[in-house]
Write a protein that holds these residues in place. Structure first.
Motif, mmCIF file in Angstrom:
data_model
loop_
_atom_site.group_PDB
_atom_site.id
_atom_site.type_symbol
_atom_site.label_atom_id
_atom_site.label_comp_id
_atom_site.label_asym_id
_atom_site.label_seq_id
_atom_site.Cartn_x
_atom_site.Cartn_y
_atom_site.Cartn_z
ATOM 1 N N ALA A 16 3.076 -4.926 -2.950
ATOM 2 C CA ALA A 16 3.094 -3.640 -3.666
ATOM 3 C C ALA A 16 4.453 -3.407 -4.315
ATOM 4 O O ALA A 16 4.960 -2.294 -4.351
ATOM 5 N N GLY A 17 5.045 -4.475 -4.842
ATOM 6 C CA GLY A 17 6.353 -4.372 -5.492
ATOM 7 C C GLY A 17 6.253 -3.895 -6.927
ATOM 8 O O GLY A 17 5.268 -3.268 -7.332
ATOM 9 N N ARG A 18 7.263 -4.253 -7.714
ATOM 10 C CA ARG A 18 7.368 -3.734 -9.077
ATOM 11 C C ARG A 18 6.169 -4.116 -9.937
ATOM 12 O O ARG A 18 5.569 -3.276 -10.612
ATOM 13 N N TRP A 19 5.799 -5.383 -9.917
ATOM 14 C CA TRP A 19 4.756 -5.849 -10.826
ATOM 15 C C TRP A 19 3.393 -5.267 -10.457
ATOM 16 O O TRP A 19 2.575 -4.964 -11.317
ATOM 17 N N ALA A 20 3.152 -5.105 -9.138
ATOM 18 C CA ALA A 20 1.908 -4.460 -8.711
ATOM 19 C C ALA A 20 1.854 -3.033 -9.269
ATOM 20 O O ALA A 20 0.798 -2.562 -9.697
ATOM 21 N N GLN A 21 3.009 -2.365 -9.297
ATOM 22 C CA GLN A 21 3.021 -0.952 -9.691
ATOM 23 C C GLN A 21 2.961 -0.730 -11.207
ATOM 24 O O GLN A 21 2.434 0.275 -11.659
ATOM 25 N N VAL A 22 3.519 -1.679 -11.978
ATOM 26 C CA VAL A 22 3.489 -1.453 -13.439
ATOM 27 C C VAL A 22 2.294 -2.117 -14.116
ATOM 28 O O VAL A 22 1.919 -1.722 -15.222
ATOM 29 N N ALA A 23 1.713 -3.149 -13.465
ATOM 30 C CA ALA A 23 0.645 -3.895 -14.144
ATOM 31 C C ALA A 23 -0.664 -3.881 -13.342
ATOM 32 O O ALA A 23 -1.670 -3.345 -13.801
ATOM 33 N N HIS A 24 -0.650 -4.457 -12.131
ATOM 34 C CA HIS A 24 -1.925 -4.673 -11.424
ATOM 35 C C HIS A 24 -2.649 -3.366 -11.085
ATOM 36 O O HIS A 24 -3.811 -3.196 -11.458
ATOM 37 N N ILE A 25 -1.978 -2.477 -10.351
ATOM 38 C CA ILE A 25 -2.696 -1.286 -9.872
ATOM 39 C C ILE A 25 -3.114 -0.390 -11.049
ATOM 40 O O ILE A 25 -4.295 -0.012 -11.149
ATOM 41 N N ALA A 38 -7.621 -0.898 -1.040
ATOM 42 C CA ALA A 38 -6.602 -1.152 -0.011
ATOM 43 C C ALA A 38 -5.363 -1.782 -0.634
ATOM 44 O O ALA A 38 -5.446 -2.448 -1.678
ATOM 45 N N LEU A 39 -4.233 -1.547 0.019
ATOM 46 C CA LEU A 39 -2.958 -2.149 -0.370
ATOM 47 C C LEU A 39 -2.339 -2.780 0.861
ATOM 48 O O LEU A 39 -2.333 -2.167 1.931
ATOM 49 N N ALA A 40 -1.805 -4.003 0.718
ATOM 50 C CA ALA A 40 -1.095 -4.623 1.840
ATOM 51 C C ALA A 40 0.305 -5.002 1.384
ATOM 52 O O ALA A 40 0.477 -5.578 0.305
ATOM 53 N N ASP A 41 1.296 -4.646 2.187
ATOM 54 C CA ASP A 41 2.661 -5.107 1.930
ATOM 55 C C ASP A 41 3.333 -5.269 3.289
ATOM 56 O O ASP A 41 3.167 -4.409 4.168
ATOM 57 N N THR A 42 4.082 -6.364 3.452
ATOM 58 C CA THR A 42 4.735 -6.607 4.737
ATOM 59 C C THR A 42 5.733 -5.498 5.069
ATOM 60 O O THR A 42 6.060 -5.278 6.226
ATOM 61 N N ASP A 43 6.201 -4.808 4.052
ATOM 62 C CA ASP A 43 7.088 -3.663 4.253
ATOM 63 C C ASP A 43 6.207 -2.407 4.366
ATOM 64 O O ASP A 43 5.648 -1.938 3.363
ATOM 65 N N ALA A 44 6.090 -1.887 5.596
ATOM 66 C CA ALA A 44 5.165 -0.768 5.849
ATOM 67 C C ALA A 44 5.517 0.454 4.992
ATOM 68 O O ALA A 44 4.631 1.170 4.513
ATOM 69 N N GLU A 45 6.812 0.683 4.806
ATOM 70 C CA GLU A 45 7.224 1.848 4.018
ATOM 71 C C GLU A 45 6.754 1.722 2.573
ATOM 72 O O GLU A 45 6.245 2.671 1.974
ATOM 73 N N VAL A 46 6.925 0.504 2.019
ATOM 74 C CA VAL A 46 6.481 0.252 0.636
ATOM 75 C C VAL A 46 4.970 0.426 0.550
ATOM 76 O O VAL A 46 4.446 1.111 -0.343
ATOM 77 N N ALA A 47 4.240 -0.176 1.511
ATOM 78 C CA ALA A 47 2.777 -0.091 1.484
ATOM 79 C C ALA A 47 2.339 1.382 1.479
ATOM 80 O O ALA A 47 1.504 1.786 0.657
#
Ligand SMILES: NC(=O)c1ccc[n+]([C@@H]2O[C@H](COP(=O)([O-])OP(=O)(O)OC[C@H]3O[C@@H](n4cnc5c(N)ncnc54)[C@H](O)[C@@H]3O)[C@@H](O)[C@H]2O)c1
Length: 379
Positions: free
Chosen positions: A14-23, A36-45
């Motif tokens: 759920a990093g930069r590219w997920a936020q500007v393009a994919h989602i 659903a969203l998965a990210d190893t960083d719980a705060e980011v997820a």
């Protein structure tokens, strides 16, 4: 899945590219929903799920695998886990969209393509730029005979995002031998224009040659924050011979002055020529110019509305516009089993094999025949 149902998507990373393009791309598509969203960083997820109103946020993508409520796993993590997550998702019966590269060894990508084929699953690579309306319009012009017999293709992917050594670079492996230039720009940034070269020309590649350079010797590495000697390819040039005597060139760099995304594709043939520029300049993210042998001055073409999503236009952020085309096409492929796939893992393997052949030609200082010898990939 019946055509009345929505395609249910889980985005992993759920990093930069997920936020500007994919989602945003998925959320523009009425026949799909991000569940659903998965990210190893719980705060980011958690934060990204809240920002995009996605109902479920988790840290371990493996929780998605046996969930019958998920049809598509969309892999948009950093490069390292791409292959494993894609492989696990395909093994669990999910369709997979993965950012490039699936694997840096084309044979592993081909294995994943074969796994998908045997299970009747759809795959797609993050070849964002083949879904630019200008590129798709040009492809239709080429297929309808506008350029005649193709002679020469020139592809560029260049911008200046790392011309400043203080800009932290993500893709750097400290294990790499500092005496040898490591592949970087051509793999991380050249892949989309190589994809377009193969797609537009539509005939087999037969041989390649070329060179890489390291122009900026030391730069800040993102993981350490330290200025480090990084002997990486930050600029390169290649020549490719195709069937039907077509010649092509590819040039990629991220230390060449100019704006994102910095794609330029030119095709010259017996009857005419097409030049597409995907460079975000003065609020416009794409242009297409054409010329004919009896009217040699290039003129700008209007891109017909049918190449855009409803309400879409060339003033939108390119990430959003192009990615919404990509996920819309993937959704259509998933819903319509008879629709031919495009930009899938098989194409990803071809692009990666081209990059591997480029690298081999540089290492050997020689022309390399294509395809490469097909030994099995190392496990
Ligand atoms: N196609 C294109 O034009 C294009 C453009 C930009 C980036 N990309 C690609 O998109 C990918 C992501 O780039 P980014 O800029 O968003 O990176 P980023 O570092 O901002 O985000 C990656 C996210 O993935 C998460 N992550 C890492 N491993 C994970 C795992 N095993 N499971 C779940 N989450 C995990 C990280 O915590 C991070 O939040 C990269 O592969 C990049 O090359 C493609």
């Amino acid at each position: 899945m019946s055509t009345s149902e929505k395609v249910r998507v889980a985005v992993v990373g759920a990093g930069r590219w997920a936020q500007v393009a994919h989602i945003p791309g998925w959320q523009r598509e009425p026949r799909a929903e991000v569940v659903a969203l998965a990210d190893t960083d719980a705060e980011v997820a958690g934060a990204v799920a809240a920002k995009f109103s996605v109902p479920r946020a988790i840290t371990d993508y493996r929780e998605l695998l046996d969930d019958p409520g998920i049809d598509v796993v969309d892999v948009v993590t950093g490069n390292q886990p791409h292959f494993q997550i894609s492989w696990d998702a395909l093994s669990a019966g999910k369709h997979v969209l993965c950012e490039k590269p699936v694997h840096t060894d084309y044979r592993k990508t081909r294995e994943a393509a074969a796994l998908a084929a045997t299970r009747g699953l759809r795959t797609k690579l993050g070849f964002t730029f083949r879904y630019a309306p200008a590129i798709r319009y040009a492809k239709d012009l080429i297929d309808s005979g506008f350029v005649g017999e193709p002679y020469i293709f020139n592809g560029f992917e260049q911008n200046s995002q790392w011309i400043d050594p203080a800009t932290p670079l993500r893709q750097f492996d400290p294990e790499d031998d500092p005496a040898q230039i490591a592949v970087s720009s051509i793999e991380g940034y050249g892949a989309p224009i190589i994809d377009i070269m193969h797609w537009w020309l539509g005939v087999p590649l037969t041989a390649v040659v070329g060179a890489m350079r390291n122009f900026v010797p030391a730069r800040v590495i993102r993981d350490t924050g330290r200025m480090t000697r990084a002997n990486i390819d930050d600029g390169d040039m290649w020549i490719a011979e195709f069937g039907r005597d077509i010649l092509a060139s590819i040039q990629s760099s991220y230390v060449t002055v100019g704006n994102y995304p910095g794609i330029e594709a030119r095709l010259y043939g017996s009857e005419g020529a097409v030049i597409v520029r995907l460079v975000d300049e003065f609020g416009i993210c794409q242009t297409i110019k054409t010329a004919r042998k009896d009217a040699v001055e290039f003129v700008e073409e209007q891109i017909p509305d049918r190449y855009f999503p409803p309400g879409g236009h060339s003033g939108e952020p390119w990430e959003f516009l192009f990615y919404s085309g990509l996920v819309s096409d993937f959704t259509a492929e998933i819903l319509d089993g008879g629709r031919p796939g495009q930009g899938d893992f098989a194409q990803g393997a071809l692009v990666q094999e081209t990059i591997n052949a480029f690298e081999e030609s540089f290492r050997r200082r020689a022309w390399v025949d294509f395809p490469l010898g097909a030994e099995p990939a190392a496990q």
